[in-house]
Design an enzyme around this catalytic site. Structure first.
Site, mmCIF file in Angstrom:
data_model
loop_
_atom_site.group_PDB
_atom_site.id
_atom_site.type_symbol
_atom_site.label_atom_id
_atom_site.label_comp_id
_atom_site.label_asym_id
_atom_site.label_seq_id
_atom_site.Cartn_x
_atom_site.Cartn_y
_atom_site.Cartn_z
ATOM 1 N N ARG A 1 -0.293 4.378 -0.529
ATOM 2 C CA ARG A 1 -1.061 6.087 -0.232
ATOM 3 C C ARG A 1 0.057 6.557 0.604
ATOM 4 N NH1 ARG A 1 -6.759 3.004 -0.448
ATOM 5 N NH2 ARG A 1 -5.511 1.428 0.960
ATOM 6 N N ASP B 1 1.072 -1.267 0.048
ATOM 7 C CA ASP B 1 0.329 -0.226 -0.053
ATOM 8 C C ASP B 1 1.061 1.365 0.049
ATOM 9 O OD1 ASP B 1 -1.808 1.977 0.011
ATOM 10 O OD2 ASP B 1 -3.109 0.876 1.929
#
Ligand SMILES: [Zn+2]
Length: 213
Positions: free
Chosen positions: A134, A132
Site C-alpha cells: 500500500r 504490504d
C-alpha cells in the site's frame, strides 16, 4: 510560490450520503496516474483545526462488500463509520488499493495459497509481492483538500501512523479498532500482529476516575 508537490489526484465532485448511522458527505477524487477513483466520507466541520477522528481504509471488496470473515476489514469499516457518527465529526478515506495493494485477483490467489498452508505474508511473497504494497501518499492531497493537519487515527497498524507522520500529519491519538475476531480470521490477525506489527491487544477500559465501580 512553490510548485504543488502532491499533484497526484484531483477533487472531482461531492454528494450527500445517508448511512444507517449518519448522513455523510461523499467526496470523489481521481488519481492521475491510474485513473482510480478514491473517496472521502466526511461528517461535521473537519477544517476548523481541531484533530479529526479519521480512518484511512484500503478497499477490501471481499470484506467490505461480500461479508468475508477471512479478515476484519468489513467490521473495521462499519466500526469506524459508527464511531465518527457517534462523535458527529470525522473523516473516512476509502483508498482503492485492494488486497494490501496487490489487486483483487491476486488477493484471491493469495487466499488459495493460504488454504494450502501459507500465511498472509508468505502468500504475498510467494506471488512476488511485498508483504504490504500500500501507498499512503494519496492521503496527503486528500486531507489537504479538507485542510486537515492533525488526526485521531482509528487503526491497529503502527506503520500507517508512521507513514502519515512522514507525510507531515500529526497523529495526536491512536484509536484502536479491534473488531470481529472469529474462527476464520484468528490466524490472519495473529500473523498481522506477529509479522506486520499490528497492535491487536484490546485496550483495557479506563477505571472510573471517581473511584466508583
Ligand atoms: Zn479484508
Amino acid at each position: 510560490m512553490p510548485a504543488v508537490p502532491d499533484d497526484i489526484l484531483d477533487y472531482t465532485t461531492s454528494c450527500a450520503l445517508p448511512t444507517p448511522w449518519a448522513q455523510f458527505t461523499l467526496h470523489a477524487f481521481v488519481e492521475h496516474a491510474t485513473g482510480k477513483e478514491h473517496l472521502a466520507m466526511v461528517l461535521g466541520d473537519i477544517s476548523n483545526g481541531e484533530p479529526v477522528l479519521a480512518r484511512v481504509h484500503s478497499e477490501c471488496l471481499t470484506g467490505d462488500v461480500l461479508f468475508s470473515q477471512r479478515c476484519d476489514c468489513g467490521a473495521q469499516l462499519e466500526g469506524a463509520l459508527r464511531r465518527i457518527a457517534a462523535e458527529g465529526r470525522g473523516v473516512l478515506l476509502y483508498l482503492r488499493q485492494e488486497g494490501r495493494g496487490i489487486g483483487l485477483v491476486n488477493k484471491i490467489r493469495a487466499y488459495r495459497l493460504q488454504e494450502a498452508g501459507a500465511d498472509t505474508v508468505e502468500a504475498n511473497l510467494q506471488l512476488g509481492f511485498h508483504a504490504d504494497q500500500r501507498n499512503y501518499g494519496l492521503v496527503k492531497p486528500m486531507l489537504e483538500h479538507f485542510k486537515v493537519r492533525a488526526l485521531r487515527l482509528m487503526t491497529n497498524n503502527p506503520r500507517k501512523i508512521d507513514a502519515l507522520e512522514k507525510l507531515g500529519f500529526s497523529v495526536t491519538e491512536r484509536v484502536p479498532l479491534i473488531v470481529n475476531r472469529n474462527a476464520f480470521n484468528t490466524g490472519y490477525l495473529d500473523t498481522k500482529a506477529a509479522k506486520l506489527g499490528h497492535m491487536m491487544t484490546p485496550v483495557e477500559e479506563a477505571v472510573a476516575e471517581d473511584g466508583e465501580l
